[in-house]
Design a protein around this motif. Structure first.
Motif, PDB file in Angstrom:
ATOM      1  N   ALA A 152      -5.063  15.018 -23.453  1.00 58.12           N
ATOM      2  CA  ALA A 152      -6.203  14.929 -22.643  1.00 58.12           C
ATOM      3  C   ALA A 152      -6.165  13.762 -21.661  1.00 58.12           C
ATOM      4  CB  ALA A 152      -7.619  14.702 -23.498  1.00 58.12           C
ATOM      5  N   GLU A 153      -5.689  12.558 -21.805  1.00 61.60           N
ATOM      6  CA  GLU A 153      -5.578  11.446 -21.041  1.00 61.60           C
ATOM      7  C   GLU A 153      -4.444  11.951 -19.873  1.00 61.60           C
ATOM      8  OE1 GLU A 153      -7.122   8.377 -20.704  1.00 61.60           O
ATOM      9  OE2 GLU A 153      -8.262   9.673 -21.975  1.00 61.60           O
ATOM     10  N   LEU A 154      -3.275  12.555 -20.271  1.00 61.28           N
ATOM     11  CA  LEU A 154      -2.302  13.102 -19.232  1.00 61.28           C
ATOM     12  C   LEU A 154      -3.016  14.239 -18.393  1.00 61.28           C
ATOM     13  CD1 LEU A 154       0.716  13.589 -21.684  1.00 61.28           C
ATOM     14  CD2 LEU A 154       0.549  11.856 -19.902  1.00 61.28           C
ATOM     15  N   SER A 155      -3.763  15.201 -18.671  1.00 61.84           N
ATOM     16  CA  SER A 155      -4.234  15.999 -18.262  1.00 61.84           C
ATOM     17  C   SER A 155      -5.336  15.325 -16.872  1.00 61.84           C
ATOM     18  CB  SER A 155      -5.278  16.934 -19.129  1.00 61.84           C
ATOM     19  OG  SER A 155      -5.964  17.825 -18.319  1.00 61.84           O
ATOM     20  N   TYR A 156      -6.224  14.524 -17.451  1.00 62.29           N
ATOM     21  CA  TYR A 156      -7.172  13.761 -16.393  1.00 62.29           C
ATOM     22  C   TYR A 156      -6.064  13.065 -15.153  1.00 62.29           C
ATOM     23  CZ  TYR A 156     -10.392  14.189 -20.123  1.00 62.29           C
ATOM     24  OH  TYR A 156     -11.574  14.532 -21.072  1.00 62.29           O
ATOM     25  N   LEU A 157      -4.898  12.602 -15.585  1.00 65.45           N
ATOM     26  CA  LEU A 157      -4.235  11.887 -14.818  1.00 65.45           C
ATOM     27  C   LEU A 157      -3.622  12.873 -13.904  1.00 65.45           C
ATOM     28  CD1 LEU A 157      -2.577   9.506 -13.397  1.00 65.45           C
ATOM     29  CD2 LEU A 157      -1.065   9.748 -15.229  1.00 65.45           C
ATOM     30  N   SER A 158      -3.215  14.197 -14.460  1.00 69.21           N
ATOM     31  CA  SER A 158      -2.773  15.009 -13.740  1.00 69.21           C
ATOM     32  C   SER A 158      -3.649  15.762 -12.622  1.00 69.21           C
ATOM     33  CB  SER A 158      -2.104  16.317 -14.455  1.00 69.21           C
ATOM     34  OG  SER A 158      -1.653  17.222 -13.772  1.00 69.21           O
ATOM     35  N   GLU A 159      -4.873  15.817 -13.016  1.00 68.68           N
ATOM     36  CA  GLU A 159      -5.932  16.457 -12.001  1.00 68.68           C
ATOM     37  C   GLU A 159      -6.208  15.159 -10.985  1.00 68.68           C
ATOM     38  OE1 GLU A 159      -9.268  16.892 -14.492  1.00 68.68           O
ATOM     39  OE2 GLU A 159      -8.515  18.659 -15.702  1.00 68.68           O
ATOM     40  N   SER A 160      -6.065  13.949 -11.219  1.00 71.93           N
ATOM     41  CA  SER A 160      -6.465  13.069 -10.174  1.00 71.93           C
ATOM     42  C   SER A 160      -5.367  12.930  -9.108  1.00 71.93           C
ATOM     43  CB  SER A 160      -6.691  11.612 -10.722  1.00 71.93           C
ATOM     44  OG  SER A 160      -5.190  11.233 -11.204  1.00 71.93           O
ATOM     45  N   ILE A 161      -3.941  13.210  -9.599  1.00 72.19           N
ATOM     46  CA  ILE A 161      -2.949  13.256  -8.723  1.00 72.19           C
ATOM     47  C   ILE A 161      -2.950  14.322  -7.924  1.00 72.19           C
ATOM     48  CG2 ILE A 161      -0.403  13.462  -8.789  1.00 72.19           C
ATOM     49  CD1 ILE A 161      -0.039  11.580 -11.354  1.00 72.19           C
ATOM     50  N   TYR A 191       2.878  13.238  -3.240  1.00 74.94           N
ATOM     51  CA  TYR A 191       3.860  12.784  -4.151  1.00 74.94           C
ATOM     52  C   TYR A 191       3.555  13.238  -5.754  1.00 74.94           C
ATOM     53  CZ  TYR A 191       6.559   9.350  -6.982  1.00 74.94           C
ATOM     54  OH  TYR A 191       7.507   8.640  -7.956  1.00 74.94           O
ATOM     55  N   ASN A 192       4.449  14.040  -5.974  1.00 74.88           N
ATOM     56  CA  ASN A 192       4.041  14.734  -7.317  1.00 74.88           C
ATOM     57  C   ASN A 192       5.150  14.594  -8.456  1.00 74.88           C
ATOM     58  OD1 ASN A 192       2.115  16.756  -8.238  1.00 74.88           O
ATOM     59  ND2 ASN A 192       3.633  18.116  -8.424  1.00 74.88           N
ATOM     60  N   TYR A 193       6.059  13.479  -8.306  1.00 75.47           N
ATOM     61  CA  TYR A 193       7.109  13.301  -9.381  1.00 75.47           C
ATOM     62  C   TYR A 193       6.484  12.818 -10.715  1.00 75.47           C
ATOM     63  CZ  TYR A 193       9.415  14.730  -4.884  1.00 75.47           C
ATOM     64  OH  TYR A 193       9.633  15.286  -3.797  1.00 75.47           O
ATOM     65  N   LEU A 194       5.332  12.020 -10.607  1.00 79.21           N
ATOM     66  CA  LEU A 194       4.932  11.546 -11.685  1.00 79.21           C
ATOM     67  C   LEU A 194       3.703  12.139 -12.261  1.00 79.21           C
ATOM     68  CD1 LEU A 194       5.615   7.542 -11.232  1.00 79.21           C
ATOM     69  CD2 LEU A 194       6.595   9.141 -12.783  1.00 79.21           C
ATOM     70  N   ASN A 195       3.605  13.529 -11.811  1.00 83.07           N
ATOM     71  CA  ASN A 195       2.282  14.396 -12.544  1.00 83.07           C
ATOM     72  C   ASN A 195       2.792  14.709 -13.739  1.00 83.07           C
ATOM     73  OD1 ASN A 195       0.782  16.490 -12.831  1.00 83.07           O
ATOM     74  ND2 ASN A 195       0.529  17.000 -10.898  1.00 83.07           N
ATOM     75  N   PRO A 204       0.874  -1.267   0.079  1.00 82.69           N
ATOM     76  CA  PRO A 204      -0.124   0.075   0.212  1.00 82.69           C
ATOM     77  C   PRO A 204       0.798   1.058  -0.062  1.00 82.69           C
ATOM     78  CG  PRO A 204       0.150  -1.071   2.244  1.00 82.69           C
ATOM     79  CD  PRO A 204       0.815  -1.926   1.336  1.00 82.69           C
ATOM     80  N   ASN A 205       0.054   2.224  -0.364  1.00 83.82           N
ATOM     81  CA  ASN A 205       0.919   3.679  -0.409  1.00 83.82           C
ATOM     82  C   ASN A 205       2.267   3.766  -1.430  1.00 83.82           C
ATOM     83  OD1 ASN A 205      -0.998   4.345   1.545  1.00 83.82           O
ATOM     84  ND2 ASN A 205       0.117   3.496   3.268  1.00 83.82           N
ATOM     85  N   PHE A 206       2.070   3.016  -2.365  1.00 85.52           N
ATOM     86  CA  PHE A 206       3.278   3.018  -3.333  1.00 85.52           C
ATOM     87  C   PHE A 206       2.840   3.831  -4.378  1.00 85.52           C
ATOM     88  CE2 PHE A 206       6.201   0.230  -5.692  1.00 85.52           C
ATOM     89  CZ  PHE A 206       7.323   1.148  -5.782  1.00 85.52           C
ATOM     90  N   TYR A 207       3.056   5.103  -4.244  1.00 80.12           N
ATOM     91  CA  TYR A 207       2.393   6.119  -5.494  1.00 80.12           C
ATOM     92  C   TYR A 207       3.175   6.162  -6.599  1.00 80.12           C
ATOM     93  CZ  TYR A 207      -0.143   7.362  -1.100  1.00 80.12           C
ATOM     94  OH  TYR A 207      -0.789   7.464   0.041  1.00 80.12           O
ATOM     95  N   TYR A 208       4.529   5.794  -6.749  1.00 75.17           N
ATOM     96  CA  TYR A 208       5.406   5.683  -7.950  1.00 75.17           C
ATOM     97  C   TYR A 208       4.836   4.472  -8.448  1.00 75.17           C
ATOM     98  CZ  TYR A 208       9.216   3.891 -10.385  1.00 75.17           C
ATOM     99  OH  TYR A 208       9.925   3.559 -11.458  1.00 75.17           O
ATOM    100  N   ARG A 209       4.318   3.392  -7.881  1.00 75.91           N
ATOM    101  CA  ARG A 209       3.937   2.478  -8.786  1.00 75.91           C
ATOM    102  C   ARG A 209       2.574   2.743  -9.211  1.00 75.91           C
ATOM    103  NH1 ARG A 209       1.811  -1.453  -4.927  1.00 75.91           N
ATOM    104  NH2 ARG A 209      -0.092  -0.064  -4.838  1.00 75.91           N
ATOM    105  N   GLU A 210       1.332   3.401  -8.428  1.00 81.25           N
ATOM    106  CA  GLU A 210       0.375   3.733  -8.866  1.00 81.25           C
ATOM    107  C   GLU A 210       0.332   4.833  -9.985  1.00 81.25           C
ATOM    108  OE1 GLU A 210      -2.354   4.974  -5.841  1.00 81.25           O
ATOM    109  OE2 GLU A 210      -1.700   3.386  -4.667  1.00 81.25           O
ATOM    110  N   ASN A 244      -3.052  14.349  -3.914  1.00 82.32           N
ATOM    111  CA  ASN A 244      -2.076  14.818  -3.055  1.00 82.32           C
ATOM    112  C   ASN A 244      -2.369  15.916  -2.085  1.00 82.32           C
ATOM    113  OD1 ASN A 244      -0.081  13.574  -4.308  1.00 82.32           O
ATOM    114  ND2 ASN A 244       0.684  15.058  -5.933  1.00 82.32           N
ATOM    115  N   SER A 245      -3.729  16.529  -2.445  1.00 80.69           N
ATOM    116  CA  SER A 245      -4.215  17.482  -1.122  1.00 80.69           C
ATOM    117  C   SER A 245      -4.567  16.865  -0.115  1.00 80.69           C
ATOM    118  CB  SER A 245      -5.398  18.158  -1.861  1.00 80.69           C
ATOM    119  OG  SER A 245      -6.599  17.364  -2.106  1.00 80.69           O
ATOM    120  N   THR A 246      -4.518  15.576   0.150  1.00 79.15           N
ATOM    121  CA  THR A 246      -5.138  14.795   1.278  1.00 79.15           C
ATOM    122  C   THR A 246      -3.930  14.297   2.209  1.00 79.15           C
ATOM    123  OG1 THR A 246      -5.062  12.439   0.303  1.00 79.15           O
ATOM    124  CG2 THR A 246      -7.136  14.223   0.015  1.00 79.15           C
ATOM    125  N   PHE A 247      -2.834  14.470   1.974  1.00 80.97           N
ATOM    126  CA  PHE A 247      -1.715  14.200   2.594  1.00 80.97           C
ATOM    127  C   PHE A 247      -0.524  14.692   2.609  1.00 80.97           C
ATOM    128  CE2 PHE A 247      -1.313  11.229  -0.978  1.00 80.97           C
ATOM    129  CZ  PHE A 247      -0.140  11.173  -1.216  1.00 80.97           C
TER     130      PHE A 247
END
Length: 624
Positions: free
Chosen positions: A590-599, A610-614, A412-418, A603-606
């Protein structure tokens, strides 16, 4: 003037027929100094109202004649006119003279032959703004350190609070967080998943025979009533093993080699889903002089053991995963592309934006890191032979296979993988669309001699002809091409961002990621104090120069181009009013933008985020 557009009307007595090539020549003015002209593209509108793009994107010198070819991308076997066949051949011959291979060090990917920045062709150099900003960033940081009398200080640290005041303005929220939490075990563990080096940790199903950790040692740190064997079976035990560093020679200082430990560190993913260290051994061979450190040891013993692990991780990260795994590989990919694929080749057009600034960045890095003693060798102090510690394979470079091989599918909590797997899939989908558009069958792949030359150059010069690497020597299927190009784009954008973008965040607080250590680890427990830690840390001057270098390596520059942005128009696949390549690029963005928004939302919650794959924050290429 930048951005200026010149319009010219050319009148001919008769119809020219199909327009194949455009020649540009910059006039010579005998009494004026050289003033190179950067041409982006030539756009020709014919009397029949056809619009043809001739991409250039290079500097044109006085008296130089440049031949440009426009129109749709073409593979080598699709050219039949002798003039175009000759132009294609002449372009590659010219590039093979401009971009020549050279050996950097034994066992490493080959590099371009330029010894200094001025020896590189103008078409691959920095923009003026990038060059000015790079110099300013480097010099202003050193000026501040010299003004404070820190840059050349050989004194030891006596107070960690003074380290927090090294820079007046060069700070980030994460670097501040690290300086406050670096001693905590939960934070220590989290860095091996979401710090600058998420590449070493793997699931542990059996303890290495040279790491004799017992239940008695670690039971106090496991769930009540549990055991090491049962936690391994549940998939809750992980390990970082730095055996690749064993025997690596280091610089000799005051008659003694600097210490570098080939450490082993065992982690437990506890019921709260926090990854915490539960045992550390600092050398590979167990002995009475090489004790296993535990969280229950004295505060300073345990802290010192963690510092040695972080030092090993820093060295492995900088050399194996940052320099070798992204910078040198990106250079090999770029060199092969420039030498083997002409500008009309569809894969040249697809890949060339992902190699922007790679050659000058690497050339400068070699001058600084491995140049004279006045360079950053004063900071890192390790020999080039350390790079040979990691053998690259195709599976290690393809993230989905890499994650499975290390047993990290469910931690869990492996954001590099996610984030990384989502990004891999988005890139793969884009590459699949582009490649399948230009290669309708496997036979077209086999027939493309330029494509075969490209992968062969990568195999020979990037992977040194190592058949065990899994890197192909030729392509036989469209599927193989798609996967390999996905890996190339992921490596030079996402993977480079993951291992580079957070360097100041996590490595500028040197006790958390020591650039080197000055004192060998203790051979017995119970002898360490805060004085021991200060004696072990780098001196003041080396520390602050290391901090300055991580700022330089992590900075975002004003001409930053994010992943998926293609400001230079290389493709011209318009059929009527529709260009399929532009549509695929828009969908990719567009797909990259959706991913960026979700990241960003996650990130606003903890803290720390982890922003290095935004995708919005990562560069399209290895450009710093």
């Amino acid at each position: 003037m930048t951005g200026k557009i010149g319009t010219y009307t050319v009148t001919t007595a008769s119809n020219l027929g199909q327009l194949l090539l455009v020649k540009l020549e910059k006039e010579q003015y005998l009494f004026l100094p050289e003033n190179k002209w950067f041409c982006s593209k030539v756009v020709v509108t014919t009397p029949e109202h056809d619009v043809i793009y001739f991409p250039c994107y290079k500097w044109v010198s006085r008296g130089e004649v440049v031949e440009l070819r426009g129109g749709k991308a073409r593979k080598v076997f699709e050219d039949e006119l002798p003039l175009l066949v000759h132009h294609r051949k002449k372009e590659l011959e010219h590039h093979k003279k401009l971009f020549q291979w050279n050996e950097f060090a034994e066992g490493l990917p080959h590099i371009n032959s330029a010894k200094e920045l001025s020896a590189l062709p103008a078409e691959v150099l920095f923009s003026f703004s990038k060059e000015v900003e790079t110099i300013y960033t480097r010099e202003s940081g050193m000026f501040e350190l010299k003004l404070k009398g820190l840059a050349d200080s050989t004194e030891q640290w006596e107070d960690l609070d003074k380290m927090k005041k090294v820079f007046w303005f060069r700070k980030t929220p994460i670097s501040e967080y690290v300086s406050e939490h670096w001693k905590e075990d939960d934070f220590f563990g989290s860095q091996f998943l979401n710090g600058t080096n998420p590449n070493v940790i793997q699931r542990c199903t059996t303890l290495p025979p040279n790491f004799p950790v017992t239940d008695e040692m670690v039971q106090p740190f496991l769930e009540d009533g549990s055991s090491l064997a049962s936690e391994m079976k549940k998939g809750n035990i992980f390990i970082c093993d730095y055996k690749r560093l064993e025997g690596v020679p280091t610089r000799v200082v005051n008659g003694e080699p600097l210490p570098l430990t080939a450490a082993l560190c065992l982690f437990y993913n506890n019921p709260e889903d926090n990854l915490t260290p539960i045992a550390i051994q600092l050398e590979q061979q167990p002995s009475q002089q090489n004790p296993i450190y535990l969280p229950s040891d004295s505060e300073h013993d345990w802290l010192l053991a963690k510092m040695f692990v972080r030092n090993a991780d820093f060295i492995e990260h900088q050399n194996s995963y940052n320099l070798l795994g992204t910078h040198l590989l990106a250079e090999a990919f770029a060199m092969a592309t420039l030498r083997s694929l002409p500008i009309m080749h569809p894969l040249h057009k697809l890949l060339i934006p992902h190699f922007r600034y790679t050659l000058p960045v690497n050339t400068i890095s070699r001058e600084i890191l491995f140049g004279p003693e006045e360079g950053l060798t004063k900071v890192f102090r390790y020999s080039k032979s350390i790079h040979m510690s990691r053998k690259m394979t195709k599976n290690s470079l393809c993230l989905p296979e890499n994650i499975v091989a290390r047993g990290l599918e469910s931690i869990p909590n492996f954001y590099y993988r996610e984030d990384g797997l989502k990004l891999w899939n988005i890139i793969n989908s884009f590459v699949q669309g582009m490649v399948e558009h230009f290669y309708s069958s496997d036979s077209e792949v086999s027939r493309d001699s330029e494509l075969q030359d490209w992968i062969h150059e990568i195999f020979i010069h990037g992977f040194l002809g190592n058949g065990k690497s899994g890197i192909p020597q030729r392509f036989d299927t469209v599927k193989e091409v798609i996967k390999f190009i996905t890996m190339v784009i992921f490596t030079v954008s996402a993977q480079h961002s993951a291992v580079s973008m957070g360097q100041f965040d996590y490595c500028s607080w040197v006790p958390n990621s020591p650039i080197f250590l000055c004192k060998a680890p203790p051979t017995t427990k119970g002898c360490s104090s805060m004085s021991t830690i200060f004696e072990t840390l780098p001196d003041v001057g080396s520390t602050v120069r290391g901090m300055a270098s991580t700022w330089l390596l992590s900075k975002k520059y004003s001409d930053f181009i994010p992943l998926g942005s293609y400001p230079n128009q290389y493709f011209d696949e318009t059929d009527g009013y529709f260009d399929v390549t532009k549509q695929m690029m828009k969908h990719f963005q567009a797909e990259l933008s959706y991913l960026s928004e979700s990241i960003t939302e996650r990130n606003s919650t903890f803290t720390p985020p982890y922003n290095y794959l935004n995708p919005a924050e990562m560069e399209n290429s290895v450009s710093m």
